[in-house]
Design an enzyme around this catalytic site. Structure first.
Site, PDB file in Angstrom:
ATOM      1  N   GLU A  86     -11.184   0.801  -8.057  1.00  0.00           N
ATOM      2  CA  GLU A  86     -12.533   0.904  -8.595  1.00  0.00           C
ATOM      3  C   GLU A  86     -12.717   2.099  -9.532  1.00  0.00           C
ATOM      4  O   GLU A  86     -13.748   2.212 -10.195  1.00  0.00           O
ATOM      5  CB  GLU A  86     -13.537   0.977  -7.444  1.00  0.00           C
ATOM      6  CG  GLU A  86     -13.666  -0.342  -6.702  1.00  0.00           C
ATOM      7  CD  GLU A  86     -14.595  -0.277  -5.509  1.00  0.00           C
ATOM      8  OE1 GLU A  86     -14.871   0.845  -5.030  1.00  0.00           O
ATOM      9  OE2 GLU A  86     -15.042  -1.339  -5.052  1.00  0.00           O
ATOM     10  N   GLU A 112       4.263  -0.706   9.027  1.00  0.00           N
ATOM     11  CA  GLU A 112       3.747   0.640   9.248  1.00  0.00           C
ATOM     12  C   GLU A 112       4.649   1.459  10.165  1.00  0.00           C
ATOM     13  O   GLU A 112       4.530   2.680  10.232  1.00  0.00           O
ATOM     14  CB  GLU A 112       2.342   0.584   9.838  1.00  0.00           C
ATOM     15  CG  GLU A 112       2.256   0.122  11.268  1.00  0.00           C
ATOM     16  CD  GLU A 112       0.828   0.131  11.805  1.00  0.00           C
ATOM     17  OE1 GLU A 112       0.616   0.777  12.835  1.00  0.00           O
ATOM     18  OE2 GLU A 112      -0.054  -0.482  11.192  1.00  0.00           O
TER      19      GLU A 112
END
Length: 303
Positions: A90, A121
């Site tokens: 953004e 992860e």
């Protein structure tokens, strides 16, 4: 260093504990269920408020790196990583920043945005490797995001950043005494046990998104991409953004929409340049020179 499922115990973590407020969640009426969420969702705001000094320190440290040519990287797995990617994505449309200036690195890459790749992860080395692949270096800043703080992928990335002398910032939702993270700055967003036990996409995710929004916006303010509370570096790429740009020019320079369109055309769509041209009655070329001499800071260029 590597990790296996058997090696890591997480039951003691605040984010993994059961919340007494939602102990009977499945037996509640829908109205009462929603009421529990509404009450618990006050905690993220409180957590971010408590972390305000750490966020302020991080903004100043990151901005210093970026002024010197560095970049900002968010690194995470699962929800934490996706929130980092979202915030990074953004920045270009909001601040007209280069796409490489703020980057989100997610365990599993782009496919993990839509399909969970949570097993990745657990790979300590993968955090380092993904940063190396992006050309991460000592001039850069890293925000390692892990709600529970134990994620090997994030721990590995932070360790790599520290080994290079890059700025390393940890962001977690558990107290530091529960989990230590290798970092220069430590941001702890203590949101407490989740309504749905262990589901950190809830309060922890909300607090993380709030904190990342503050970080990126604060950094862009410090870099001169905001004047007052207006996005003066916004890129005019569609009708909505053109309308916003014209309203900014009307409010801050007193020009009508036709004059505003002419200014935007002369400035090649730069609201910041158009404002400087209108307020100081100078050409686009002169405005560019003046803005450059003030490090891109519109306020000082106007003064």
């Amino acid at each position: 260093m590597s990790s296996s499922f058997a090696e890591v115990q997480r039951g003691h973590l605040l984010t993994e504990q059961a919340n007494p407020s939602s102990a009977d969640l499945d037996a509640l009426s829908t109205a009462d269920l929603v009421a529990v969420f509404v009450e618990e969702d006050r905690r993220p705001q409180e957590a971010v408020a408590a972390a305000a000094p750490a966020l302020a320190a991080a903004i100043d440290a990151i901005a210093e790196r970026l002024r010197s040519g560095g970049r900002l990287f968010y690194l995470g797995a699962g929800t934490s990583g996706r929130l980092g990617v979202l915030d990074a994505a953004e920045c270009p449309p909001t601040f007209c920043s280069a796409p490489e200036l703020v980057q989100g690195v997610l365990a599993g890459g782009a496919p993990a945005l839509l399909r969970s790749s949570e097993g990745l992860e657990d790979l300590f080395e993968a955090g380092r490797d993904d940063l190396v692949a992006r050309g991460f270096n000592a001039a850069d800043a890293l925000v390692g995001i892990a709600a529970g703080g134990t994620t090997p992928y994030v721990q590995g990335g932070l360790s790599h950043a520290r080994s290079l002398g890059a700025l390393s910032i940890a962001m977690a939702c558990v107290p530091a005494e529960q989990v230590s993270m290798p970092c220069d700055l430590d941001i702890r967003l203590i949101t407490g046990p989740e309504v749905l036990t262990g589901s950190t996409r809830l309060k922890a995710g909300t607090a993380t998104k709030m904190a990342l929004n503050i970080l990126s916006t604060g950094v862009m303010v410090r870099l001169g991409k905001v004047y007052g509370n207006r996005m003066v570096d916004v890129a005019v790429t569609n009708s909505k953004l053109e309308d916003r740009a014209l309203r900014i020019l009307a409010d801050l320079a007193g020009v009508d929409r036709d004059a505003g369109r002419a200014l935007l055309q002369e400035s090649e769509g730069s609201v910041k340049l158009a404002l400087l041209m209108a307020r100081c009655n100078i050409t686009a070329a002169r405005a560019r020179e003046r803005l450059a001499s003030h490090g891109g800071q519109l306020r000082s260029a106007l003064e």
